[in-house]
Design a protein around this motif. Structure first.
Motif, short mmCIF file in Angstrom:
data_model
loop_
_atom_site.label_atom_id
_atom_site.label_comp_id
_atom_site.label_asym_id
_atom_site.label_seq_id
_atom_site.Cartn_x
_atom_site.Cartn_y
_atom_site.Cartn_z
N ARG A 146 38.45 29.36 43.79
CA ARG A 146 39.71 28.60 43.79
C ARG A 146 40.31 28.54 45.19
O ARG A 146 40.75 27.49 45.64
CB ARG A 146 40.70 29.24 42.82
CG ARG A 146 42.03 28.52 42.67
CD ARG A 146 41.89 27.13 42.03
NE ARG A 146 41.06 27.13 40.85
CZ ARG A 146 41.47 27.33 39.61
NH1 ARG A 146 42.73 27.53 39.35
NH2 ARG A 146 40.61 27.32 38.61
N LEU A 147 40.31 29.66 45.90
CA LEU A 147 40.84 29.67 47.27
C LEU A 147 40.05 28.73 48.16
O LEU A 147 40.62 28.00 48.98
CB LEU A 147 40.85 31.08 47.84
CG LEU A 147 41.88 32.04 47.23
CD1 LEU A 147 41.61 33.48 47.70
CD2 LEU A 147 43.30 31.62 47.59
N VAL A 165 46.93 37.18 39.25
CA VAL A 165 46.40 35.83 39.05
C VAL A 165 45.53 35.72 37.81
O VAL A 165 45.45 34.64 37.21
CB VAL A 165 45.61 35.32 40.29
CG1 VAL A 165 46.45 35.36 41.55
CG2 VAL A 165 44.31 36.08 40.48
N TYR A 166 44.92 36.80 37.37
CA TYR A 166 43.98 36.75 36.25
C TYR A 166 44.71 36.56 34.91
O TYR A 166 44.13 36.02 33.97
CB TYR A 166 43.11 37.99 36.22
CG TYR A 166 42.44 38.24 37.56
CD1 TYR A 166 41.58 37.29 38.12
CD2 TYR A 166 42.70 39.39 38.28
CE1 TYR A 166 41.00 37.49 39.36
CE2 TYR A 166 42.11 39.61 39.52
CZ TYR A 166 41.26 38.66 40.05
OH TYR A 166 40.69 38.87 41.27
N GLY A 198 48.52 25.78 36.10
CA GLY A 198 47.82 24.83 36.94
C GLY A 198 47.17 25.44 38.17
O GLY A 198 46.20 24.89 38.70
N TYR A 199 47.69 26.56 38.62
CA TYR A 199 47.12 27.20 39.80
C TYR A 199 45.94 28.10 39.46
O TYR A 199 44.95 28.12 40.17
CB TYR A 199 48.19 28.04 40.53
CG TYR A 199 49.21 27.21 41.25
CD1 TYR A 199 48.92 26.63 42.48
CD2 TYR A 199 50.46 26.99 40.70
CE1 TYR A 199 49.85 25.86 43.16
CE2 TYR A 199 51.41 26.22 41.37
CZ TYR A 199 51.09 25.66 42.60
OH TYR A 199 52.01 24.89 43.25
N PHE A 200 46.07 28.87 38.39
CA PHE A 200 45.09 29.93 38.16
C PHE A 200 44.34 29.83 36.84
O PHE A 200 43.67 30.79 36.44
CB PHE A 200 45.77 31.29 38.30
CG PHE A 200 46.33 31.51 39.66
CD1 PHE A 200 45.50 31.64 40.76
CD2 PHE A 200 47.70 31.55 39.86
CE1 PHE A 200 46.03 31.82 42.03
CE2 PHE A 200 48.23 31.72 41.13
CZ PHE A 200 47.39 31.86 42.21
N ALA A 201 44.41 28.71 36.13
CA ALA A 201 43.62 28.53 34.92
C ALA A 201 42.15 28.73 35.27
O ALA A 201 41.67 28.23 36.28
CB ALA A 201 43.86 27.15 34.32
N SER A 202 41.46 29.49 34.47
CA SER A 202 40.03 29.82 34.61
C SER A 202 39.72 30.75 35.79
O SER A 202 38.56 30.98 36.10
CB SER A 202 39.16 28.56 34.66
OG SER A 202 39.24 27.92 35.91
N VAL A 203 40.74 31.30 36.42
CA VAL A 203 40.51 32.35 37.44
C VAL A 203 40.53 33.67 36.69
O VAL A 203 41.59 34.14 36.26
CB VAL A 203 41.56 32.31 38.56
CG1 VAL A 203 41.38 33.49 39.51
CG2 VAL A 203 41.47 31.00 39.32
N PRO A 230 48.12 34.40 46.62
CA PRO A 230 47.14 35.46 46.42
C PRO A 230 46.77 36.19 47.71
O PRO A 230 46.59 37.41 47.71
CB PRO A 230 45.92 34.75 45.84
CG PRO A 230 46.34 33.38 45.51
CD PRO A 230 47.63 33.10 46.18
N ILE A 231 46.69 35.45 48.81
CA ILE A 231 46.33 36.10 50.07
C ILE A 231 47.41 37.09 50.48
O ILE A 231 47.11 38.23 50.85
CB ILE A 231 46.08 35.06 51.18
CG1 ILE A 231 44.81 34.26 50.86
CG2 ILE A 231 45.96 35.73 52.55
CD1 ILE A 231 44.56 33.08 51.79
N SER A 232 48.68 36.71 50.38
CA SER A 232 49.75 37.63 50.77
C SER A 232 49.81 38.83 49.84
O SER A 232 50.10 39.94 50.28
CB SER A 232 51.10 36.92 50.83
OG SER A 232 51.55 36.58 49.55
#
Length: 131
Positions: free
Chosen positions: A76-77, A56-57, A62-67, A43-45
């Motif tokens: 998250r970050l 991401v939305y 596993g990384y972005f669930a509920s983001v 996400p930062i890049s």
């Protein structure tokens, strides 16, 4: 924001590509924490390169669930950053060379925290413009 790309490269690329590590232990400890770094780097890049990370939305993995918005992305970050920071603190610095590496690693982690805040401001601004 000025120097955002340079800062990203200094924090996520240079430690692997150009850092002259003082000890094998320091480099290996950093490599062992790569999962935390990689999670944040995506996400930062995207924000550094494109000014946004809307992808991401839509992801529900596993990384972005509920983001679902910039606030939850920031959370998250910061969660991943906390994992990285805790991992760094487990490094045992027993020699002058490992002490140099530990100081370097800690400075990188501190700067990543600042970069997270900077990119989250950008993402929040973009989000508000698109409402």
């Amino acid at each position: 924001m000025p120097n955002l790309e340079q800062e990203y490269k200094a924090l996520f690329i240079a430690p692997y590509a150009t850092r002259a590590w003082a000890s094998v232990q320091g480099r290996m400890h950093w490599v062992n924490l790569e999962g935390w770094q990689d999670a944040m780097a995506g996400p930062i890049s995207a924000i550094v390169d494109n000014g946004e990370c809307g992808y991401v939305y839509a992801r529900d993995d596993g990384y972005f669930a509920s983001v679902e918005d910039p606030a939850s992305l920031r959370e998250r970050l910061l969660h991943w950053h906390s994992g990285l920071s805790k991992g760094v603190e487990q490094f045992e610095s027993t020699t002058p060379d490992t002490a140099k590496d530990f100081a370097y690693i800690r400075s990188v982690v501190d700067r990543i925290r600042v970069l997270i805040e900077r990119v989250c401001v950008i993402e929040q601004h973009r989000w508000q413009l698109n409402l």
